[in-house]
Scaffold this motif. Structure first.
Motif, PDB file in Angstrom:
ATOM      1  N   ALA A   1     -10.410  -0.772  -4.450  1.00 11.15           N
ATOM      2  CA  ALA A   1      -9.078  -0.576  -3.874  1.00 11.15           C
ATOM      3  C   ALA A   1      -9.115   0.615  -2.923  1.00 11.15           C
ATOM      4  N   THR A   2      -8.230   0.559  -1.958  1.00 13.47           N
ATOM      5  CA  THR A   2      -8.073   1.648  -0.999  1.00 13.47           C
ATOM      6  C   THR A   2      -6.617   1.676  -0.573  1.00 13.47           C
ATOM      7  N   THR A   3      -6.267   2.685   0.193  1.00 10.52           N
ATOM      8  CA  THR A   3      -4.918   2.770   0.741  1.00 10.52           C
ATOM      9  C   THR A   3      -5.005   3.080   2.233  1.00 10.52           C
ATOM     10  N   VAL A   4      -3.921   2.808   2.912  1.00  8.05           N
ATOM     11  CA  VAL A   4      -3.787   3.168   4.325  1.00  8.05           C
ATOM     12  C   VAL A   4      -2.559   4.062   4.470  1.00  8.05           C
ATOM     13  N   GLU A   5      -2.573   4.884   5.503  1.00 10.10           N
ATOM     14  CA  GLU A   5      -1.421   5.759   5.766  1.00 10.10           C
ATOM     15  C   GLU A   5      -0.292   4.992   6.441  1.00 10.10           C
ATOM     16  N   HIS A   6      -0.683   4.048   7.327  1.00  8.57           N
ATOM     17  CA  HIS A   6       0.303   3.290   8.101  1.00  8.57           C
ATOM     18  C   HIS A   6      -0.033   1.808   8.052  1.00  8.57           C
ATOM     19  N   ASP A   7       0.984   0.976   8.156  1.00  5.89           N
ATOM     20  CA  ASP A   7       0.771  -0.470   8.243  1.00  5.89           C
ATOM     21  C   ASP A   7       0.418  -0.804   9.690  1.00  5.89           C
ATOM     22  N   ASP A   8      -0.811  -0.479  10.041  1.00  4.40           N
ATOM     23  CA  ASP A   8      -1.332  -0.649  11.381  1.00  4.40           C
ATOM     24  C   ASP A   8      -2.561  -1.561  11.285  1.00  4.40           C
ATOM     25  N   ALA A   9      -2.633  -2.580  12.131  1.00  3.36           N
ATOM     26  CA  ALA A   9      -3.710  -3.574  12.032  1.00  3.36           C
ATOM     27  C   ALA A   9      -5.094  -2.927  12.042  1.00  3.36           C
ATOM     28  N   LYS A  10      -5.343  -2.033  12.976  1.00  2.00           N
ATOM     29  CA  LYS A  10      -6.655  -1.385  13.085  1.00  2.00           C
ATOM     30  C   LYS A  10      -6.984  -0.613  11.805  1.00  2.00           C
ATOM     31  N   GLU A  11      -6.011   0.119  11.293  1.00  2.00           N
ATOM     32  CA  GLU A  11      -6.224   0.902  10.071  1.00  2.00           C
ATOM     33  C   GLU A  11      -6.488   0.004   8.858  1.00  2.00           C
ATOM     34  N   VAL A  12      -5.751  -1.090   8.737  1.00  6.76           N
ATOM     35  CA  VAL A  12      -5.950  -2.039   7.635  1.00  6.76           C
ATOM     36  C   VAL A  12      -7.348  -2.630   7.695  1.00  6.76           C
ATOM     37  N   LEU A  13      -7.779  -3.050   8.880  1.00  9.64           N
ATOM     38  CA  LEU A  13      -9.099  -3.659   9.024  1.00  9.64           C
ATOM     39  C   LEU A  13     -10.216  -2.652   8.772  1.00  9.64           C
ATOM     40  N   GLN A  14     -10.082  -1.441   9.264  1.00 10.26           N
ATOM     41  CA  GLN A  14     -11.106  -0.415   9.047  1.00 10.26           C
ATOM     42  C   GLN A  14     -11.207  -0.035   7.572  1.00 10.26           C
ATOM     43  N   ALA A  15     -10.072   0.131   6.913  1.00 11.50           N
ATOM     44  CA  ALA A  15     -10.071   0.500   5.499  1.00 11.50           C
ATOM     45  C   ALA A  15     -10.701  -0.601   4.649  1.00 11.50           C
TER      46      ALA A  15
ATOM     47  N   SER B 248     -17.007 -15.357  -4.241  1.00 12.61           N
ATOM     48  CA  SER B 248     -15.722 -15.359  -3.545  1.00 12.61           C
ATOM     49  C   SER B 248     -15.115 -13.966  -3.604  1.00 12.61           C
ATOM     50  N   ILE B 249     -14.133 -13.740  -2.733  1.00 13.91           N
ATOM     51  CA  ILE B 249     -13.407 -12.478  -2.697  1.00 13.91           C
ATOM     52  C   ILE B 249     -11.916 -12.779  -2.621  1.00 13.91           C
ATOM     53  N   ILE B 250     -11.149 -12.107  -3.457  1.00 11.92           N
ATOM     54  CA  ILE B 250      -9.693 -12.153  -3.377  1.00 11.92           C
ATOM     55  C   ILE B 250      -9.234 -10.762  -2.966  1.00 11.92           C
ATOM     56  N   VAL B 251      -8.433 -10.715  -1.915  1.00  9.45           N
ATOM     57  CA  VAL B 251      -7.885  -9.449  -1.431  1.00  9.45           C
ATOM     58  C   VAL B 251      -6.377  -9.514  -1.592  1.00  9.45           C
ATOM     59  N   SER B 252      -5.811  -8.474  -2.200  1.00 12.79           N
ATOM     60  CA  SER B 252      -4.355  -8.406  -2.284  1.00 12.79           C
ATOM     61  C   SER B 252      -3.886  -7.123  -1.621  1.00 12.79           C
ATOM     62  N   THR B 253      -2.677  -7.180  -1.097  1.00 11.85           N
ATOM     63  CA  THR B 253      -2.066  -5.998  -0.517  1.00 11.85           C
ATOM     64  C   THR B 253      -0.680  -5.827  -1.130  1.00 11.85           C
ATOM     65  N   THR B 254      -0.224  -4.597  -1.134  1.00  9.33           N
ATOM     66  CA  THR B 254       1.164  -4.389  -1.502  1.00  9.33           C
ATOM     67  C   THR B 254       2.008  -4.993  -0.377  1.00  9.33           C
ATOM     68  N   VAL B 255       3.264  -5.289  -0.673  1.00  4.67           N
ATOM     69  CA  VAL B 255       4.096  -6.016   0.294  1.00  4.67           C
ATOM     70  C   VAL B 255       4.364  -5.231   1.571  1.00  4.67           C
ATOM     71  N   ASP B 256       4.082  -3.929   1.579  1.00  8.82           N
ATOM     72  CA  ASP B 256       4.290  -3.122   2.776  1.00  8.82           C
ATOM     73  C   ASP B 256       3.079  -3.104   3.701  1.00  8.82           C
ATOM     74  N   VAL B 257       2.048  -3.880   3.365  1.00  9.15           N
ATOM     75  CA  VAL B 257       0.877  -4.031   4.239  1.00  9.15           C
ATOM     76  C   VAL B 257       0.890  -5.462   4.763  1.00  9.15           C
ATOM     77  N   LYS B 258       1.252  -5.610   6.041  1.00 13.15           N
ATOM     78  CA  LYS B 258       1.353  -6.947   6.616  1.00 13.15           C
ATOM     79  C   LYS B 258       0.975  -7.004   8.088  1.00 13.15           C
ATOM     80  N   ALA B 259       0.393  -5.915   8.610  1.00 15.84           N
ATOM     81  CA  ALA B 259       0.036  -5.862  10.033  1.00 15.84           C
ATOM     82  C   ALA B 259      -1.197  -6.699  10.358  1.00 15.84           C
ATOM     83  N   ALA B 260      -2.037  -6.974   9.357  1.00 12.21           N
ATOM     84  CA  ALA B 260      -3.261  -7.753   9.587  1.00 12.21           C
ATOM     85  C   ALA B 260      -3.722  -8.361   8.265  1.00 12.21           C
TER      86      ALA B 260
END
Length: 123
Positions: A9-23, A44-56
């Motif tokens: 698991a990781t977190t991002v500071e902003h819901d920004d596509a570039k930041e989501v992909l890099q993280a 296989s891989i399952i990726v989940s995000t909190t509902v506030d991550v939707k930029a990418a």
């Protein structure tokens, strides 16, 4: 050889596509390096995000890594529990490995280290 689940698991500071992909890329590459597996070992891989991550779609970052194009990846949202960690990306990898369950290194980065301090690598 067994199929083992590897958590990350990781977190991002902003819901920004570039930041989501890099993280996401940083997280899965550390998971692979720490557990010494190759893309062809991944079931296989399952990726989940909190509902506030939707930029990418985090899966895009995984499929874009050299050699990872054919790894089956699926994205979903986490349950939106009040008071839970925000801007969090979680990964569950199912990998063919000869490692025992207790030998698996689960990887937590950024603010996500708070989620499972009991699974952190011994430094």
């Amino acid at each position: 050889m067994s199929v083992r689940g590897i958590r990350g698991a990781t977190t991002v500071e902003h819901d920004d596509a570039k930041e989501v992909l890099q993280a996401t890329e940083s997280l899965v590459l550390e998971m692979a390096e720490s557990n010494q597996f190759k893309p062809e070992d991944i079931v296989s891989i399952i990726v989940s995000t909190t509902v506030d991550v939707k930029a990418a779609f985090p899966a895009k970052a995984i499929r874009s890594i050299e050699g990872w194009t054919y790894v089956p990846v699926m994205c979903t949202h986490e349950i939106d529990v009040p008071g839970s960690m925000r801007k969090c990306i979680r990964v569950m990898m199912n990998v063919n490995t000869s490692k025992k369950q207790e030998e698996i290194q689960h990887i937590y980065q950024n603010n996500a280290v708070q989620l499972r301090p009991d699974l952190q690598k011994q430094q």
